[in-house]
Design a protein around this motif. Structure first.
Motif, PDB file in Angstrom:
ATOM      1  N   PRO A 175       0.837  -1.207   0.000  1.00  0.00           N
ATOM      2  CA  PRO A 175       0.000   0.000   0.000  1.00  0.00           C
ATOM      3  C   PRO A 175       0.870   1.254   0.000  1.00  0.00           C
ATOM      4  N   ALA A 176       0.389   2.289  -0.680  1.00  0.00           N
ATOM      5  CA  ALA A 176       1.131   3.552  -0.728  1.00  0.00           C
ATOM      6  C   ALA A 176       1.278   4.110   0.682  1.00  0.00           C
ATOM      7  N   ARG A 177       2.492   4.464   1.022  1.00  0.00           N
ATOM      8  CA  ARG A 177       2.767   4.962   2.371  1.00  0.00           C
ATOM      9  C   ARG A 177       4.139   5.609   2.382  1.00  0.00           C
ATOM     10  N   ALA A 178       4.266   6.729   3.011  1.00  0.00           N
ATOM     11  CA  ALA A 178       5.567   7.376   3.138  1.00  0.00           C
ATOM     12  C   ALA A 178       6.447   6.561   4.074  1.00  0.00           C
ATOM     13  N   PRO A 179       7.734   6.486   3.786  1.00  0.00           N
ATOM     14  CA  PRO A 179       8.610   5.716   4.678  1.00  0.00           C
ATOM     15  C   PRO A 179       8.746   6.374   6.038  1.00  0.00           C
ATOM     16  N   ASP A 180       8.743   5.559   7.079  1.00  0.00           N
ATOM     17  CA  ASP A 180       9.011   6.037   8.425  1.00  0.00           C
ATOM     18  C   ASP A 180      10.504   6.227   8.663  1.00  0.00           C
ATOM     19  N   ARG A 181      11.292   5.502   7.878  1.00  0.00           N
ATOM     20  CA  ARG A 181      12.740   5.531   8.090  1.00  0.00           C
ATOM     21  C   ARG A 181      13.417   5.273   6.747  1.00  0.00           C
ATOM     22  N   THR A 182      14.447   6.027   6.449  1.00  0.00           N
ATOM     23  CA  THR A 182      15.262   5.799   5.255  1.00  0.00           C
ATOM     24  C   THR A 182      16.671   5.435   5.694  1.00  0.00           C
ATOM     25  N   ILE A 183      17.155   4.325   5.175  1.00  0.00           N
ATOM     26  CA  ILE A 183      18.510   3.875   5.464  1.00  0.00           C
ATOM     27  C   ILE A 183      19.305   3.952   4.161  1.00  0.00           C
TER      28      ILE A 183
ATOM     29  N   ARG B  99       7.505   1.319   7.833  1.00  0.00           N
ATOM     30  CA  ARG B  99       7.834   1.248   6.409  1.00  0.00           C
ATOM     31  C   ARG B  99       9.260   1.789   6.277  1.00  0.00           C
ATOM     32  N   VAL B 100      10.145   0.943   5.811  1.00  0.00           N
ATOM     33  CA  VAL B 100      11.570   1.280   5.748  1.00  0.00           C
ATOM     34  C   VAL B 100      11.979   1.403   4.288  1.00  0.00           C
ATOM     35  N   ARG B 101      12.647   2.475   3.968  1.00  0.00           N
ATOM     36  CA  ARG B 101      13.200   2.648   2.622  1.00  0.00           C
ATOM     37  C   ARG B 101      14.709   2.405   2.661  1.00  0.00           C
ATOM     38  N   LEU B 102      15.155   1.410   1.896  1.00  0.00           N
ATOM     39  CA  LEU B 102      16.577   1.194   1.676  1.00  0.00           C
ATOM     40  C   LEU B 102      16.975   1.946   0.416  1.00  0.00           C
TER      41      LEU B 102
END
Length: 530
Positions: A413-421, A454-457
């Motif tokens: 589902p579309a969602r902004a990341p809570d954390r970007t690594i 939601r984590v963005r790598l």
């Protein structure tokens, strides 16, 4: 890359790294004939979920484990017939690839590993979102299984798809220790008549040396001329067959395991580090191919796995269009293509409707000017094409990540990341100092996440080589298309965004699936906060 001076950079492979990893977390469960390693004081104080902790047990229970299926893996030395060349290597059982494991989604795999190798080993279940203490990373999720020892891996195979298993120890993957694991979908959406699993590999073990010798050579000082030159990568259009171009990529006289002049536009330049004398489909060289027999009109599902150590493969079935249905085990909206590019660790499932005749399935070792090959035969008396025929489909449409749209059932589902690594890929062939964020693998460095995030790598490639980056225990959604994968090619100078749901607690590895880049240090850890 030209005029390369490879300086002395001898480093132990994943085995040594795995031993150091014992400081990162508590050991896994289900051990036999082994002692648990102790943790450092700093690691004991770190607030991360333990691989055998209650959070892991709760996540496994939520998978609603079903019927238990028992398997026995024997890792052993043996002889493998590659279709002429007979080599001494390490295998699971007495076949290459190893015997596939096949279960239905929701069933429990209980696999007993017996280690008859002269070294310690582990088994990693590539692509599966499984319980953390079954992931097979030495010192992270388990102690390595010693020579003569045993271990039982037990986990629920909750997601249907095409996966595979292999060691996560030293350079053992670049021997013959690999096999498919197929998780059947009880609600399979596609109709097909037949199925064929195709495992691709690059091979040198027992022919020009061992993978350990390769690692020692490519991490040592370069010979004259370095790792330079630009191999011919011209087009070869058309839809018929034509002779394959003369190979230009080759080893150096002074450095027999180093690949020279391996260049690929598709891979952004340098295609690979290692010279392989053979390329295999299901354990056979191109001049002695395996044959899949069927009838004309058969709707065939082909599951393609790249089990190579240092080689991307461009794959086509002569005379046929392939319809891609799955990427790394997860379904996509069907899309037609003439060819596929698979980095190490990647898998694709395709459907084809077979014509009447004999058709080579050709896997071009991208940038290395050699092929692996198998045959599909639907006509008993037809003559097979010569081994050096280059199918025109190899130069036709090539499906890319942005053309792969996830099936609705698996779309995040579309969602902004809570954390970007941010994971910056660093290093060079000059020093063979491959790393992440400017450092070689350090077991004390664990990127923290929390369950439910939601984590963005963000993979940022600052090197002049491509890297197939693999995340354990999860799939991620790639870029704007959102295709679900666990392994993705990151080209030189490129940035690839991969979003994941933090829904599988534990400590997980992220690494380059080029076995030699990983062994040199291009790996790190992702850990869930307790």
């Amino acid at each position: 890359m030209s005029s390369i001076d490879r300086r002395l950079f001898l480093r132990a492979g994943l085995a040594t790294a795995g031993g150091a990893l014992a400081t990162a977390c508590a050991p896994a469960q289900n051990r036999a004939t082994q002692n648990h390693p102790t943790q450092s004081a700093s690691a004991q104080q770190a607030p991360f979920v333990r691989p055998s902790g209650p959070e892991v047990g709760a996540a496994e229970a939520a998978r609603r484990p079903g019927r238990v299926r028992e398997f026995h893996l024997i890792a052993r030395e043996g002889r493998a017939d590659l279709g002429g060349p007979v080599v001494r290597t390490w295998m699971y059982g007495d076949r290459l690839p190893g015997e596939p494991i096949r279960v239905r989604a929701g069933e429990v795999v209980r696999a007993r590993l017996t280690n008859r190798l002269p070294q310690e080993t582990t088994v990693h279940w590539h692509g599966l979102a499984l319980r953390n203490d079954a992931d097979g990373v030495p010192g992270v999720t388990q102690p390595p299984v010693p020579s003569g020892g045993e271990m039982v891996y037990e986990f629920t195979a909750s997601h249907p798809g095409t996966y595979w298993f292999h060691p996560h120890h030293g350079t053992q993957l670049d021997r013959g220790l690999y096999a498919p694991i197929i998780v059947e979908d009880p609600a399979e959406p596609y109709d097909y008549d037949d199925e064929w699993t195709v495992v691709l590999d690059d091979w040198l073990d027992g022919v020009t040396g061992t993978p350990d010798e390769v690692l020692a050579e490519i991490t040592s000082m370069a010979g004259p001329g370095g790792h330079g030159g630009h191999g011919d990568h011209g087009g070869h259009g058309g839809h018929g067959g034509m002779p394959m171009p003369t190979a230009t990529a080759s080893p150096s006289a002074a450095w027999p395991h180093m690949m020279m002049n391996a260049e690929s536009d598709l891979l952004g330049g340098d295609a690979g580090d290692v010279h392989y004398p053979h390329f295999l489909v299901n354990g056979r060289i191109a001049t002695a191919p395996r044959t899949h027999a069927a009838r004309p009109g058969t709707r065939l599902r082909i599951r393609i796995i790249n089990a190579g150590g240092d080689t991307a493969f461009r794959v086509a079935l002569a005379g046929h269009v392939m319809t891609v249905t799955h990427a790394d085990g997860f379904p996509v909206a069907p899309v037609d293509t003439d060819a596929l590019l698979l980095g190490m660790g990647e898998r694709y499932d395709v459907l084809v409707t077979l014509k009447d005749g004999v058709f080579p399935l050709v896997a071009l070792a991208e940038g290395k000017r050699a092929v692996a090959r198998a045959l599909v035969r639907t006509a008993a008396g037809a003559r097979a094409p010569e081994a050096d025929v280059w199918p025109g489909e190899l130069d036709g449409r090539l499906v890319s990540y942005d053309r792969l749209i996830p099936a609705d059932a698996v779309r995040l589902p579309a969602r902004a990341p809570d954390r970007t690594i941010t994971l910056t890929l660093t290093g060079s062939m000059a020093r063979y100092d491959w790393g992440i964020n400017g450092r070689k693998y350090d077991p004390e460095v664990i990127e923290p996440v929390r369950s439910g995030e939601r984590v963005r790598l963000s993979f940022v490639n600052r090197t002049l080589m491509w890297h197939p980056m693999h995340l354990h225990g999860h799939t991620f959604a790639l870029g704007t298309s959102g295709v679900r994968k666990d392994t993705a090619i990151v080209l030189p100078g490129a940035t690839v965004s991969a979003d994941l749901e933090a829904d599988n607690p534990g400590i997980w590895m992220i690494h380059c699936h080029n076995i030699y880049h990983g062994a040199a240090g291009m790996m790190t850890l992702l850990g869930y906060r307790a």
